[in-house]
Scaffold this active site. Sequence first.
Site, PDB file in Angstrom:
ATOM      1  N   GLY A  10      42.907  13.261  20.603  1.00 36.22           N
ATOM      2  CA  GLY A  10      43.261  13.745  19.277  1.00 36.22           C
ATOM      3  C   GLY A  10      44.595  14.469  19.276  1.00 36.22           C
ATOM      4  O   GLY A  10      45.234  14.669  20.320  1.00 36.22           O
ATOM      5  N   LYS A 105      26.569  24.818  31.430  1.00 33.50           N
ATOM      6  CA  LYS A 105      25.532  25.607  32.103  1.00 33.50           C
ATOM      7  C   LYS A 105      25.190  24.992  33.464  1.00 33.50           C
ATOM      8  O   LYS A 105      25.061  25.705  34.467  1.00 33.50           O
ATOM      9  CB  LYS A 105      24.289  25.686  31.220  1.00 33.50           C
ATOM     10  CG  LYS A 105      23.108  26.429  31.828  1.00 33.50           C
ATOM     11  CD  LYS A 105      21.974  26.536  30.820  1.00 33.50           C
ATOM     12  CE  LYS A 105      20.743  27.203  31.444  1.00 33.50           C
ATOM     13  NZ  LYS A 105      20.050  26.322  32.383  1.00 33.50           N
ATOM     14  N   TYR A 145      31.342  19.530   7.518  1.00 33.88           N
ATOM     15  CA  TYR A 145      32.247  20.099   8.519  1.00 33.88           C
ATOM     16  C   TYR A 145      32.028  21.606   8.652  1.00 33.88           C
ATOM     17  O   TYR A 145      31.849  22.132   9.759  1.00 33.88           O
ATOM     18  CB  TYR A 145      33.695  19.804   8.125  1.00 33.88           C
ATOM     19  CG  TYR A 145      34.728  20.215   9.146  1.00 33.88           C
ATOM     20  CD1 TYR A 145      34.874  19.496  10.331  1.00 33.88           C
ATOM     21  CD2 TYR A 145      35.566  21.298   8.918  1.00 33.88           C
ATOM     22  CE1 TYR A 145      35.839  19.860  11.267  1.00 33.88           C
ATOM     23  CE2 TYR A 145      36.534  21.666   9.849  1.00 33.88           C
ATOM     24  CZ  TYR A 145      36.663  20.947  11.021  1.00 33.88           C
ATOM     25  OH  TYR A 145      37.614  21.310  11.947  1.00 33.88           O
TER      26      TYR A 145
END
Length: 310
Positions: A10, A105, A145
């Site tokens: 992006g 994690k 969004y």
Amino acid sequence: MRVLITGVAGFIGSHLAERFLKEGFYVIGMDNFLTGSPDNIAHLFEKKNFRFIHYNVVNYIYVESPVDLVVHLACPASPVDYMNHPIHTMKVDSLGTLNTLGFAKLKGSRYVFASSSEVYGSAQVHPQPEDYWGYVNPVGPRSVYDEAKRFSEALCMAYHREHGLDVRIARIFNTYGPRMRRNDGRVIPTFIERALRGEPLPIYGDGLQTRSFCYIDDLVEGLFRLSVREGLAGTVVNLGNPEEVSILELAERVIELSGSSSKIEFLPAREDDPPRRCPDISRANKLLGWFPQIPLEEGLKITLRWFVGL
């Protein structure tokens, strides 16, 4: 140090990958090219410290190597994109966030989530500080969004509180610069593209609504500092330029800087369009020593030259 960047192809992700590579990191980039472009990262494939994985983060994530840092940028970010892909938008900032948090994690990684100023909605407080809870329509057209980002923030903090994960949240305000798509749908590429073609610049409403625009290099600097500084677990930080400008003034500047003959076309206001948007960046300044360096006019000139060269 190894960093996994989702949404690497992006606009923001490709610039951030360059910065990490410059600083000596090994970068693992992940993208499914829904709104990103292979062109944005083509020059990175020759780098020995760059690896790309074509993948959709709404699915389970696994990378065999150690990873020290996860930066979750993947998500359609422009109104045109997230309204065209509403369900995927909600998946990538729910399932995608869950998967990347679980991965962090598992690996014992630090985690940075790219949130948005949209969590503030049609803000009733101005400028917007991080402790403002926002004023968001949960069922409006922008909610796919807005609420996805708010959910992701809550999920990040749940992992921080329950598992002790070192998470940091960046609330990113309007960002612009080279590598934005021509059909991105956001206001600056739309105005530049129309101006270069001599077509009318569309303004929705009276144009007095304000935004604050941060040049990409400044934003990347803020994201990088947020990623590498110690002692910031559980921190939420606004990243944006507090130089506030009306949409009408922005249109006039683009016309002037491009030397265009374009006129301004006023169209009906969009639903839930925030009337004002400007970050309080005192926290970023205090914790990161960060303040944008590139004023709007200079950034627009650079971006214009890039669009002209396409």
